[in-house]
Write an enzyme that holds these catalytic residues in place. Structure first.
Site, PDB file in Angstrom:
ATOM      1  N   GLU A   1      30.095 -29.113  12.734  1.00  0.00           N
ATOM      2  CA  GLU A   1      30.600 -28.937  14.098  1.00  0.00           C
ATOM      3  C   GLU A   1      31.084 -27.500  14.279  1.00  0.00           C
ATOM      4  OE1 GLU A   1      33.050 -31.334  17.501  1.00  0.00           O
ATOM      5  OE2 GLU A   1      33.617 -31.674  15.428  1.00  0.00           O
TER       6      GLU A   1
ATOM      7  N   TYR B   1      44.366 -34.847  17.666  1.00  0.00           N
ATOM      8  CA  TYR B   1      43.385 -33.795  17.970  1.00  0.00           C
ATOM      9  C   TYR B   1      43.952 -32.410  17.627  1.00  0.00           C
ATOM     10  CZ  TYR B   1      41.148 -37.814  19.966  1.00  0.00           C
ATOM     11  OH  TYR B   1      40.583 -39.062  20.107  1.00  0.00           O
TER      12      TYR B   1
ATOM     13  N   ASP C   1      35.784 -27.474  23.834  1.00  0.00           N
ATOM     14  CA  ASP C   1      36.390 -26.917  22.619  1.00  0.00           C
ATOM     15  C   ASP C   1      35.433 -26.870  21.442  1.00  0.00           C
ATOM     16  OD1 ASP C   1      36.686 -29.868  22.329  1.00  0.00           O
ATOM     17  OD2 ASP C   1      37.795 -29.328  20.514  1.00  0.00           O
TER      18      ASP C   1
ATOM     19  N   ASP D   1      32.039 -31.579  21.683  1.00  0.00           N
ATOM     20  CA  ASP D   1      32.294 -32.640  22.655  1.00  0.00           C
ATOM     21  C   ASP D   1      32.449 -32.025  24.043  1.00  0.00           C
ATOM     22  OD1 ASP D   1      34.731 -31.374  22.569  1.00  0.00           O
ATOM     23  OD2 ASP D   1      35.728 -32.933  21.405  1.00  0.00           O
TER      24      ASP D   1
END
Length: 527
Positions: free
Chosen positions: A500, A256, A105, A108
């Site tokens: 990110e 999350y 996603d 990670d």
């Protein structure tokens, strides 16, 4: 007296002529300015086939599509990313399934089906609207490849009608490791929804993805397209029959991808199923049966992996723009309510509109949240360029925002402003698309990009997370989180808030770039 009067009349005539000229000039200027000075605008001509490629957007599109290759899991085919290799090849084996494909996603190694399916839905939508533009820019094949890598996973994650796997990996284990995906050795548990542990939000998003993708592949692989559509219909029935949030079934998900509701996904999925099948029951579902209760008509919202309402409103506007002979009066009223709300969304985005959102940076970027701030700008730009092309293709002259009129060009210009900001026209003079331009982030918060390909780190390669050196590997096409509201950006790997990247932003970025890469309009039907 006589001569004095004649002189006064002469000056009066001169003043009158000057006044008329000035008025005409003002009107001409107002017609050129966004909003048209309150005057109705004339329809613009419908563009023909794709014209010359805009090299800036063509180059950016080619870069953006590479991020899907960076994020691929499984046994890689025709790998174009030199520092990536096979990973997660055993995913799903404990359940007798092949869940090796799909995409990670973000930075990670988790496979969260919810945002992954959203990626597939918007990527499918992008191809359906702008496949000819992608083809003209020689980027259609990479887009199709990325889409199928996800839909292969979604098919395998749905082994029976009321069972769907929504997660591969343990996020706590995963986030306590800093390693390359090729060498990870932690347990990869599976999480499923079923009749006793429902997840209507995830199941419906996957139904939307597979319904949309079924149309993409219809002319290319009929058998595969039919399989996708069958899975989509069964997943939608499952989602609608056994209602509940996945994060209620599995509270750890709240940390999350915590969906705030599932009714938007039900409408989104049914809308895509209507377009894929032409079955009126799906149209009735989103209009007569559930429109009033679920659609929140009249209240614009932000389009995202969590909230699909704005996307649904723009998608269903298609039917209002291009017509459908089979719709009932009640269904038409519902469709008009969706389009009216879509126009409210558009009016909120246009910076000169009376109802413009104030949620922007000084540099003009739509800005809602410090975490992954570029997702809203990218998603908004995508909806804007699609809506402007619906207007062009249907010869719709303008939208009206509290008495001011805006043309398709005005709406397209908003999309251009957001994309140009992303590509470097911003106060930092920084491209937020990694690999595009001469200056872009060097410390993307991404495990694989941050660790040399030959490093032996095990799970504990945190020295690479905290290093002040540039990433040894370039995460080509990554759209980083983005700037703060004051237009600043701190390029630090530890600053995950801003550095990110996420796969689900890439679907809409590819879409808006494809809409801008050449002269743009859309087909009146997906089928």
């Amino acid at each position: 007296m006589g001569s004095k009067t004649k002189g006064c009349c002469g000056w009066l005539i001169v003043a009158l002529v000057a006044s008329l000229v000035a008025t005409a000039a003002v009107v001409a200027i107002m017609k050129r300015k966004p909003g048209g000075g309150g005057r109705k605008l004339k329809p613009l001509p419908v563009p023909g086939p794709p014209g010359a490629i805009d090299s800036k957007y063509g180059d950016a599109l080619g870069v953006a599509l590479q991020f899907f290759q960076v994020q691929k899991a499984g046994k890689l085919e025709n790998n174009q990313i030199p520092w990536r290799g096979d990973s997660a090849t055993d995913d799903g084996k404990q359940a007798g399934l092949d869940l090796s494909k799909g995409m990670y996603d973000a930075g990670d190694h988790m496979k969260f089906t919810f945002p992954m399916a959203f990626t597939a839905t918007v990527l499918s939508w992008s191809i359906l609207e702008y496949g000819d533009q992608m083809s003209a820019a020689k980027q259609l094949d990479p887009a199709l490849d990325a889409l199928r890598w996800i839909t292969d996973f979604l098919i395998n994650a749905h082994p029976s009608d009321n069972v769907f796997y929504i997660q591969v990996g343990d996020p706590d284990l995963d986030h306590n490791c800093w390693e390359r995906p090729e060498t990870m050795s932690e347990k990869r548990p599976l999480t499923q929804i079923n009749t006793k542990s429902p997840g209507s939000d995830v199941a419906a998003e996957a139904a939307a993805a597979m319904a949309a993708a079924s149309m993409v592949f219809k002319s290319k692989d009929t058998t595969y397209s039919d399989s996708l559509l069958q899975h989509a219909q069964k997943l939608f029935t499952f989602a609608d029959t056994y209602r509940g949030l996945a994060s209620d079934s599995y509270p750890k998900l709240q940390n999350y991808y915590n969906s705030t509701g599932y009714t938007d996904e039900l409408l989104w999925a049914a809308s895509w199923l209507y377009h894929a099948t032409g079955d009126q029951t799906y149209l009735s579902y989103v209009t007569v049966q559930n429109g009033q209760a679920f659609a929140d008509w009249g209240r614009p919202t932000w389009f995202s992996w969590d909230d699909k309402l704005a996307g649904t409103q723009v998608l269903l506007s298609r039917i209002n723009f291009f017509g459908s002979k089979q719709t009932s009066n009640a269904e038409n009223m519902g469709i008009k309510s969706y389009r009216d709300t879509a126009e409210a969304v558009i009016c909120g985005l246009l910076p000169d509109s009376p109802s413009a959102t104030a949620s922007r940076t000084g540099g003009g970027l739509v800005w809602i949240s410090p975490w992954n701030s570029l997702q809203h700008a990218t998603n908004a730009a995508f909806l804007a360029v699609v809506y402007s092309d619906y207007m062009l293709t249907s010869q719709t002259a303008a939208v009206q925002c509290s008495g001011k009129y805006y043309s398709p060009t005005d709406i397209r210009n908003f999309a251009i402003s957001q994309v140009n900001y992303i590509l470097g026209d911003n106060p930092m003079k920084l491209s937020y698309l990694v690999g595009y331009g001469s200056s872009y982030p060097q410390q993307v918060h991404h495990r694989g990009a941050s660790i040399p390909a030959d490093a032996k780190t095990g799970c504990k390669g945190f020295q690479y997370l905290h290093s002040s050196s540039p990433n040894p590997n370039v995460a080509m096409g990554a759209l980083v989180g983005g700037p703060f509201q004051n237009d600043t950006f701190v390029d630090s790997r530890d600053n995950a808030l801003q550095t990110e990247s996420s796969t689900y932003n890439s679907g809409t970025l590819v879409g808006v770039l494809s809409g801008l890469v050449t002269t743009s309009s859309v087909a009146q039907s997906f089928t």
